[in-house]
Design a protein around this motif. Sequence first.
Motif, short mmCIF file in Angstrom:
data_model
loop_
_atom_site.label_atom_id
_atom_site.label_comp_id
_atom_site.label_asym_id
_atom_site.label_seq_id
_atom_site.Cartn_x
_atom_site.Cartn_y
_atom_site.Cartn_z
N HIS A 119 0.87 -1.26 -0.01
CA HIS A 119 0.07 -0.25 -0.03
C HIS A 119 1.06 1.27 0.04
O HIS A 119 1.74 1.39 0.71
CB HIS A 119 -1.01 -0.01 1.26
N ASP A 120 0.76 2.16 -1.14
CA ASP A 120 1.53 3.13 -0.94
C ASP A 120 0.96 4.71 -0.75
O ASP A 120 1.54 5.64 -1.12
CB ASP A 120 2.39 3.48 -2.36
N ASP A 121 -0.40 4.69 -0.67
CA ASP A 121 -1.13 5.95 -0.48
C ASP A 121 -2.23 5.75 0.42
O ASP A 121 -2.65 4.53 0.85
CB ASP A 121 -1.54 6.23 -1.80
N TRP A 146 3.34 0.99 3.33
CA TRP A 146 3.30 -0.13 3.95
C TRP A 146 2.91 -1.54 3.36
O TRP A 146 2.40 -1.58 2.38
CB TRP A 146 2.46 0.05 5.30
N VAL A 147 3.23 -2.68 4.07
CA VAL A 147 2.84 -3.83 3.57
C VAL A 147 2.14 -4.63 4.40
O VAL A 147 2.57 -4.68 5.66
CB VAL A 147 4.22 -4.58 3.10
N ARG A 152 -1.46 -17.05 8.79
CA ARG A 152 -2.43 -18.18 9.20
C ARG A 152 -2.77 -18.12 10.61
O ARG A 152 -2.01 -18.15 11.52
CB ARG A 152 -2.28 -19.32 8.74
N GLY A 153 -4.19 -18.12 10.99
CA GLY A 153 -4.36 -18.09 12.43
C GLY A 153 -4.80 -16.61 13.27
O GLY A 153 -5.01 -16.66 14.18
N TRP A 154 -4.19 -15.55 12.27
CA TRP A 154 -4.38 -14.25 12.81
C TRP A 154 -5.37 -13.69 12.04
O TRP A 154 -5.50 -13.59 10.89
CB TRP A 154 -3.10 -13.43 12.38
N ARG A 155 -6.32 -12.87 12.83
CA ARG A 155 -7.40 -12.03 12.31
C ARG A 155 -6.80 -11.00 11.39
O ARG A 155 -7.62 -10.77 10.26
CB ARG A 155 -8.25 -11.97 13.42
N TRP A 156 -6.09 -10.21 11.69
CA TRP A 156 -5.55 -9.09 11.20
C TRP A 156 -4.21 -9.14 10.45
O TRP A 156 -3.42 -9.88 11.11
CB TRP A 156 -5.47 -7.95 11.98
N PRO A 157 -3.88 -8.60 9.57
CA PRO A 157 -2.64 -8.60 9.03
C PRO A 157 -1.26 -8.03 9.66
O PRO A 157 -1.72 -6.82 10.60
CB PRO A 157 -2.65 -8.13 7.54
N VAL A 158 -0.20 -8.46 9.60
CA VAL A 158 0.72 -7.88 10.20
C VAL A 158 1.22 -6.45 9.40
O VAL A 158 1.13 -6.65 8.35
CB VAL A 158 2.21 -8.69 10.38
N ILE A 159 1.53 -5.35 9.73
CA ILE A 159 1.96 -4.25 9.24
C ILE A 159 3.33 -4.04 9.39
O ILE A 159 4.09 -3.93 10.26
CB ILE A 159 1.24 -3.07 9.84
N THR A 179 2.01 -8.00 -3.92
CA THR A 179 1.09 -7.50 -4.84
C THR A 179 0.94 -5.92 -4.51
O THR A 179 0.55 -5.82 -3.40
CB THR A 179 -0.02 -8.30 -5.18
N LYS A 180 0.99 -5.26 -5.55
CA LYS A 180 0.12 -3.72 -5.32
C LYS A 180 -1.38 -3.83 -5.32
O LYS A 180 -1.78 -4.54 -5.83
CB LYS A 180 0.87 -3.01 -6.31
N ARG A 181 -1.80 -3.11 -4.22
CA ARG A 181 -3.12 -2.84 -4.11
C ARG A 181 -3.84 -2.25 -5.20
O ARG A 181 -3.27 -1.22 -5.86
CB ARG A 181 -3.54 -2.16 -2.76
N ALA A 182 -4.90 -3.02 -5.64
CA ALA A 182 -5.68 -2.25 -6.85
C ALA A 182 -6.21 -1.03 -6.25
O ALA A 182 -6.98 -0.81 -5.46
CB ALA A 182 -6.73 -3.28 -7.30
N ARG A 183 -6.17 0.03 -7.41
CA ARG A 183 -6.98 1.37 -7.01
C ARG A 183 -8.42 1.31 -7.58
O ARG A 183 -9.06 0.49 -8.20
CB ARG A 183 -6.34 2.36 -8.11
#
Length: 184
Positions: A119-121, A146-147, A152-159, A179-183
Amino acid sequence: MIPIYRAGWQLIKVRAVMIGSLVAFAASLYFGVELARTYGLNPADGGELASLPARLGMGGLVILLGATFAGGMWLYGRHYAARMAFDSARKQLHLETASFFWNDRHVIDVADLGSARYHDDLDWGGLDKVTASLSKRAVPQVDAPWVAVRIRGWRWPVIIDQQGVVLHPELMKRLFPTTKRARR
């Protein structure tokens, strides 16, 4: 153990906001109790003590706002990568996430690592269209890439803050192919 990432200066800023949220919670607790005791007595409030439900509601709202801020920062810190190291013998990632005063350690098997999105914006449903129409001098530009890494097993992603220090770029790319997040 191969060190691959550390948040560096960004971790100090995150931890400062986390500690600030504790101070804000303490202040909201004090002022919430004070409001529950005296709401309505000030001339601006009417000069007459408000009813008990009104006082409890106003004091509770102030306390709830402070608790929500502190709780949100606790949740954010639980998923903010402070340091990462790779154990090549066991194929494990040693992840440290930020806590209010220290780092929490997690050991994650590489097989449990999921997708990673870059994510870049800040695109909050058209906010960038509004800010683009304003003068560039009036609106400060935010550069906070940020990425988000699913585990697996975590509800939210690691930042993983991209303004941190990558100590082993090749290993980072191999462990977290992004992968880049789609706009929208």
